[in-house]
Design a protein around this motif. Structure first.
Motif, mmCIF file in Angstrom:
data_model
loop_
_atom_site.group_PDB
_atom_site.id
_atom_site.type_symbol
_atom_site.label_atom_id
_atom_site.label_comp_id
_atom_site.label_asym_id
_atom_site.label_seq_id
_atom_site.Cartn_x
_atom_site.Cartn_y
_atom_site.Cartn_z
ATOM 1 N N ASP A 1 -54.285 -47.681 -19.609
ATOM 2 C CA ASP A 1 -53.906 -48.205 -20.923
ATOM 3 C C ASP A 1 -52.948 -47.212 -21.564
ATOM 4 O OD1 ASP A 1 -53.884 -49.664 -23.258
ATOM 5 O OD2 ASP A 1 -55.968 -49.292 -23.796
ATOM 6 N N HIS B 1 -60.772 -45.747 -27.407
ATOM 7 C CA HIS B 1 -61.913 -46.345 -26.699
ATOM 8 C C HIS B 1 -61.975 -45.781 -25.295
ATOM 9 C CE1 HIS B 1 -58.935 -48.874 -24.564
ATOM 10 N NE2 HIS B 1 -58.305 -48.889 -25.734
ATOM 11 N N HIS C 1 -61.808 -51.944 -22.346
ATOM 12 C CA HIS C 1 -62.470 -51.386 -23.532
ATOM 13 C C HIS C 1 -63.930 -51.173 -23.187
ATOM 14 C CE1 HIS C 1 -59.163 -53.680 -25.749
ATOM 15 N NE2 HIS C 1 -58.920 -52.410 -25.962
ATOM 16 N N THR D 1 -58.839 -43.371 -24.717
ATOM 17 C CA THR D 1 -57.482 -43.495 -25.258
ATOM 18 C C THR D 1 -57.417 -42.825 -26.633
ATOM 19 O OG1 THR D 1 -57.854 -45.573 -26.450
ATOM 20 C CG2 THR D 1 -57.206 -45.739 -24.127
ATOM 21 N N GLU E 1 -54.932 -43.467 -29.765
ATOM 22 C CA GLU E 1 -53.862 -44.424 -30.085
ATOM 23 C C GLU E 1 -53.752 -44.795 -31.567
ATOM 24 O OE1 GLU E 1 -54.638 -48.481 -28.727
ATOM 25 O OE2 GLU E 1 -56.423 -47.788 -27.688
ATOM 26 N N GLU F 1 -49.987 -44.318 -27.673
ATOM 27 C CA GLU F 1 -51.305 -44.247 -27.025
ATOM 28 C C GLU F 1 -51.226 -43.501 -25.711
ATOM 29 O OE1 GLU F 1 -52.711 -48.019 -25.416
ATOM 30 O OE2 GLU F 1 -54.793 -47.345 -25.546
HETATM 31 MN MN LIG Z 1 -55.952 -49.105 -25.848
#
Ligand SMILES: [Mn+2]
Length: 360
Positions: free
Chosen positions: A230, A294, A301, A321, A323, A337
């Motif tokens: 991510d 997260h 997630h 992460t 972000e 992020e």
């Molecule tokens: Mn994210």
């Protein structure tokens, strides 16, 4: 990613220990990522059932041969129209049954209450998740591989971004590139938000064509051997205003400050507050309406949660992460992020591409 048998046995034994602590006699696992974590097995119809003495994997004819070939320490049970999961549960019903409230269907629950009549039911939510929250070395390597595909994709897309290209074009190009580089799939639907659409934190890519003066926010990730990555970057096109540059700088400083504070034994809420106070202090607090980050793993997630209300404490070998963002309705948005591994004294960022403002 298929691990060796000892890895699965160790995970199963941890799950059984946690179940025992909750006085659960039988643990009925239905959440796909949890089943995969315990067995390395995937199919559209299967269940895992753990008791003190036994480990069962239940599936139907379509998948039974593959299930039997797995070396993960499960007894396989073949389900048929005449012998359903409920029949199995009725035969093996314990005093206290643990079920995953968040993944079991209401339909299955009703049938279970009618046909199995378990003595006592308790929630098994968070049992497997609490094991998954700390990543094993092989899992960290898999998340890193997924992140590296996204890093390459970002470098690639910089050459593709120009006035006239649509958000949809960018999202498709990212997807094709990541699949080509070995991604199993996208980790989630790519977000590409340009110009005034940038204030929509989770914008679905549209047919809007990029133009001079836009900020473009790209939030994307690859899935590699089951594990997600991510990353978000915001880039500018051409004549970027002083206000845009200022907002970018605030988000970047907040992102760096939160990254600098994260380490083992730091509260997730403290990391959130570091970024939030910087953004609020600059006068943009109301435009940062989501949490700092997260966990990332088999799910895009997952635990831990990094926000103001989180009770989670960060630990070594969590993958999280960082972000922060600022979203100004009708004008533009910025989010930056990184995906990082928490260590004893800091983080290792897996999002290694530049996060200083890039203007194309
Ligand atoms: Mn994210």
């Amino acid at each position: 990613m298929i691990m060796n048998k000892d890895t699965y046995i160790a995970r199963i034994n941890k799950a059984k220990k946690l179940a025992e602590d909750k006085n659960i006699d039988g643990l009925w696992i239905t959440k796909p990522e949890n089943k995969y974590y315990l067995s390395g097995f995937e199919s559209s119809n299967f269940f895992i059932y753990l008791t003190k003495e036994r480990n069962y994997l239940l599936t139907d004819f379509r998948y039974i041969e593959l299930a039997r070939s797995l070396e993960t320490g499960f007894e396989t049970v073949m389900l048929t129209n005449q012998y359903t999961a409920l029949d199995f549960l009725r035969e093996n019903c314990p005093g206290t049954l643990g079920i995953e409230y968040k993944s079991i269907t209401f339909d299955f629950y009703n049938d279970m209450m009618e046909k199995v009549k378990p003595g006592n039911i308790v929630s098994a939510d968070q049992i497997i998740e609490s094991i998954r929250i700390i990543k094993e070395k092989q899992e960290i390597d898999a998340v890193k591989s997924a992140a590296e595909i996204a890093n390459l994709a970002f470098v690639h897309i910089l050459d593709f971004i120009k006035p006239g290209v649509t958000e949809r074009d960018i999202a498709l190009e990212l997807e094709f590139f990541m699949r080509h580089k070995g991604a199993d799939a996208l980790a989630f639907d790519t977000i590409a938000a340009s110009g005034e659409r940038g204030s929509l934190p989770h914008a679905v890519p549209s047919s809007r064509a990029l133009k001079n003066g836009d900020f473009v926010t790209l939030d994307f990730g690859a899935k590699w051997n089951g594990y997600c990555s991510d990353m978000t970057r915001t880039v500018g096109l051409g004549a970027i205003s002083a206000e845009q540059k200022n907002v970018y700088r605030i988000v970047l400083e907040a992102q760096k400050a939160a990254s600098a504070v994260i380490a083992a034994n730091v509260s997730a809420s403290v990391a959130d507050s570091v970024a939030r106070e910087m953004i609020s202090g600059a006068g943009y607090g109301e435009y940062f309406g989501h949490g700092l980050g997260h966990g990332v793993g088999l799910e895009i997630h997952e635990a831990p949660t990094l926000n103001a209300l989180s009770k989670d404490v960060l630990k070594t070998d969590m993958t999280v992460t960082i972000e922060p963002g600022i979203y100004i309705p009708g004008k533009f948005g910025v989010r930056i992020e990184d995906l990082a591994v928490v260590t004893d004294n800091g983080i290792i960022s897996l999002s290694t591409v530049d996060k200083e403002l890039i203007i194309i």
